[in-house]
Structure formats: structure tokens, C-alpha cells
Design a protein around this motif. Sequence first.
Motif, PDB file in Angstrom:
ATOM      1  N   VAL A 149       1.003  -0.669  -0.113  1.00 22.10           N
ATOM      2  CA  VAL A 149       0.153   0.015  -0.126  1.00 22.10           C
ATOM      3  C   VAL A 149       0.990   1.230  -0.359  1.00 22.10           C
ATOM      4  O   VAL A 149       1.725   1.215   0.549  1.00 22.10           O
ATOM      5  N   THR A 150       0.792   2.349  -0.303  1.00 17.22           N
ATOM      6  CA  THR A 150       1.730   3.560  -0.734  1.00 17.22           C
ATOM      7  C   THR A 150       0.144   4.374  -0.669  1.00 17.22           C
ATOM      8  O   THR A 150      -1.169   4.555  -1.366  1.00 17.22           O
ATOM      9  N   LYS A 151       0.037   5.640   0.515  1.00 15.55           N
ATOM     10  CA  LYS A 151      -0.719   6.245   1.133  1.00 15.55           C
ATOM     11  C   LYS A 151       0.012   8.028   0.554  1.00 15.55           C
ATOM     12  O   LYS A 151       0.785   8.485   1.113  1.00 15.55           O
ATOM     13  N   MET A 152      -1.102   8.466  -0.888  1.00 12.06           N
ATOM     14  CA  MET A 152       0.086   9.770  -1.039  1.00 12.06           C
ATOM     15  C   MET A 152      -0.728  10.854  -0.590  1.00 12.06           C
ATOM     16  O   MET A 152       0.532  11.367  -0.067  1.00 12.06           O
ATOM     17  N   CYS A 153      -1.705  10.420   0.534  1.00 15.62           N
ATOM     18  CA  CYS A 153      -1.582  11.923   1.456  1.00 15.62           C
ATOM     19  C   CYS A 153      -0.811  12.210   2.740  1.00 15.62           C
ATOM     20  O   CYS A 153      -0.557  12.980   3.494  1.00 15.62           O
ATOM     21  N   ARG A 154       0.208  10.783   2.577  1.00 15.24           N
ATOM     22  CA  ARG A 154       0.874  10.687   4.578  1.00 15.24           C
ATOM     23  C   ARG A 154       2.434  11.405   3.616  1.00 15.24           C
ATOM     24  O   ARG A 154       3.731  10.932   4.262  1.00 15.24           O
ATOM     25  N   MET A 155       2.580  12.027   2.421  1.00 17.51           N
ATOM     26  CA  MET A 155       4.103  12.537   1.519  1.00 17.51           C
ATOM     27  C   MET A 155       4.064  13.930   1.413  1.00 17.51           C
ATOM     28  O   MET A 155       2.980  14.645   1.399  1.00 17.51           O
ATOM     29  N   ASP A 156       4.954  13.887   2.148  1.00 19.70           N
ATOM     30  CA  ASP A 156       5.112  15.336   2.291  1.00 19.70           C
ATOM     31  C   ASP A 156       6.925  15.047   1.448  1.00 19.70           C
ATOM     32  O   ASP A 156       8.106  14.912   2.312  1.00 19.70           O
ATOM     33  N   ILE A 157       7.062  16.464   0.784  1.00 18.58           N
ATOM     34  CA  ILE A 157       7.986  16.122  -0.146  1.00 18.58           C
ATOM     35  C   ILE A 157       9.252  17.167   0.363  1.00 18.58           C
ATOM     36  O   ILE A 157      10.338  16.837  -0.002  1.00 18.58           O
ATOM     37  N   ASN A 158       8.657  17.725   1.774  1.00 15.83           N
ATOM     38  CA  ASN A 158       9.749  18.140   2.544  1.00 15.83           C
ATOM     39  C   ASN A 158      10.332  17.964   3.289  1.00 15.83           C
ATOM     40  O   ASN A 158      11.080  17.946   3.970  1.00 15.83           O
TER      41      ASN A 158
ATOM     42  N   PRO B  63      12.436  13.269   0.407  1.00 14.58           N
ATOM     43  CA  PRO B  63      12.808  13.261  -0.957  1.00 14.58           C
ATOM     44  C   PRO B  63      13.032  12.354  -1.600  1.00 14.58           C
ATOM     45  O   PRO B  63      12.308  11.190  -1.574  1.00 14.58           O
ATOM     46  N   ALA B  64      12.660  11.820  -3.427  1.00 16.42           N
ATOM     47  CA  ALA B  64      12.739  11.060  -3.958  1.00 16.42           C
ATOM     48  C   ALA B  64      13.448   9.302  -3.670  1.00 16.42           C
ATOM     49  O   ALA B  64      12.329   8.829  -3.886  1.00 16.42           O
TER      50      ALA B  64
END
Length: 337
Positions: free
Chosen positions: A137-146, A149-150
Motif C-alpha cells: 500500500v502507498t498512501k499519497m496523503c502521507r507524502m511530504d516532499i519537504n 525526498p524521492a
Amino acid sequence: MPEIAVLQPSSQLPATDSSASTLKCKSLAETSVGQHPTPLFVDDEKKTAKINELRELVENCDDFVRRSDDLFLSRFLICCDWDVQEAFQRMGKLFKLKHDHPEWFINEPLSSYKHILKRNVKFVLDKRDKNGRRIFVTKMCRMDINESPATDLAHLDELWCEFMLNDLETQQNGISCLLDMSGFSIKSLRYLTPSNIKIGTQKADLMPVKHMEFHVVNSSAFLNTAIAILYPVLSKQIKDKVHFHYSDWDSLHACLGKEALPAQYGGTNGTDFDYDALNKQLLDLEDHYSNLVKFGYELKPHVDASKYKKFFHSIDGAKHNKSKHRKSLLESELVEE
């Protein structure tokens, strides 16, 4: 001397005893990297012979210590329909990618990655889908680019894929990737630089998984923008395996079933994710991951380390930047508290 097309072979490799380098285990919890008990396919002489053939190629391919236990080699052989040369070339390309872009691969003990695991951006469910595949599972809402990083996301992928692929059942059945796009922010499009896309897709294409499908749910208008940017550079192999379900749980259940999914996806496996328990699946295997760090970074004893000065300088730089980033995040958390 066998040669990987993308890496120079060592010119002074010691003789290897391929018959001694075998491992029997069916899951990561049972794996002890570096030990060589009885063969994984003890009742199948043909498969055992192919594993030994691939092992000899890998152990003689270049100057680095490479992982060569049965369970690791079988993931490439199963993915390549037991074609030894094809499996060897696939591994070689992955070794080359790791050599050229070490910052995209895990190079520290598991404890160094706990800070990104606890963000619960990516995790593996405790139950398999109706086809016997692990659900990633990947939850996009929990990503923070700050904060991530990739390369952090690439490390998460690798940590969890190692967990899944060090299991014979997963190697044979495959992986179902569930991408939840709810909360997807336009800021996340900054991940999609040409360099990130190129390296990320190369790494995904080389992952030794025979069956992998992508199931996208809760998509948004932002997702359409991301797809417009990303889709042209994806390989046909990946494009053919992407399925969009939006918020149609019946459509999702037709592919994955209901038993492994929580209620938020119309499933029957609890009301929500137990993140602590799911992450514990991986964190309990810290010793295993610590053993993996040397592979592709540790040179064989006879090799002159000065030949790889630039390579190890790159690794040290990546570790320094990672440590600096972690320190900065910790200071920010303390200020907020």
C-alpha cells in the motif's frame, strides 16, 4: 570469466565452490544471509542446478561482495522463467544501477530508516489478496516532499520489497500494489523530475517480480496531471498492469478480494490499518537487513579499494546528506513540541 555486460569483471577472483553456497528457507524470517544449509528446492534437481549455475556467475561477476543465497537467486530465476542468462543479465543491470546511483538504494542498517517508516507512507498488509499476492500500500496523503525526498521513497520501496520477495510464495504469486491517491497534493508533482522518473522507472522495471499489478483508488484531478507527465515514460510492461478503480470497491474486490482489506476500502479486515503492527513485520527483521548492507558496497578482500574511490565518495556523501536531513527534521519536531 563470466561477464556482466554492464560491469567490469574482476581479474583476480578466487575459486568458488558453488555446491556449498545453498540455502533452504521459505520466508525472510527463516533466512540467515550468508549461511548455506540444504538447497531451497531440495527435491528438484533441475532448479537446484540452475540456482548453482547462477550463483557461480554472480560470485564471479565483479569486485563486489554479492548476495548469492538460494532465496535471493530464485527471485530472479522465477521472474525470468528459470532462464539463467536472462536472470544474470537482469541482475547485472540492477547491480549497474546501484553502482551508478547508490543514493537510490539502501546502504545503512534498518534502524537508520525508522524515521521514514513511521510516516506510514508505504507498508505491506498482513494478509494476501485472493490470488495469494502480498498487498503493498502507498498512501499519497502521507507524502511530504519537504520531509521525504524521492530517494527516501525509493528506500521504502526497497525495504518492503525485500520483505516481500524473501518469501517463496510471493516470488511465485507476485505483488499487488494499492495506490491510494486521496490527499494527493500538487506539490508532490515536484517528485516527477526527469532524473527521478528515469531512475525510478529503471529500478521498478528491474525489480525481480514475475507478477505485479497496480491498483489505483481515490484518484483526483491532480492525478490526471501526474499521469499526463509520467505516463509517456513508463514502460509498456508497467502500463499494461495499471488498473484504475476510483472509489468503486466492487471493482477493487474483483481483483483483490475483501478479506485482506480494511473497511475503508470496503473490506472485512478491521476498520483501519494498524500501522504499528504492520511496520513491526519489517522491524522485527533488523538483523537480516543489517546483513544486507554489505552487498554491492563491500569489496572482495583481494580488490584494490582505490579503484572505487569515486564510488565510495558518492556513498559517503549520500549518507552525510541523509544524516543532515534527519537531524534537521528532528530539530523541527523538537521546536514544534
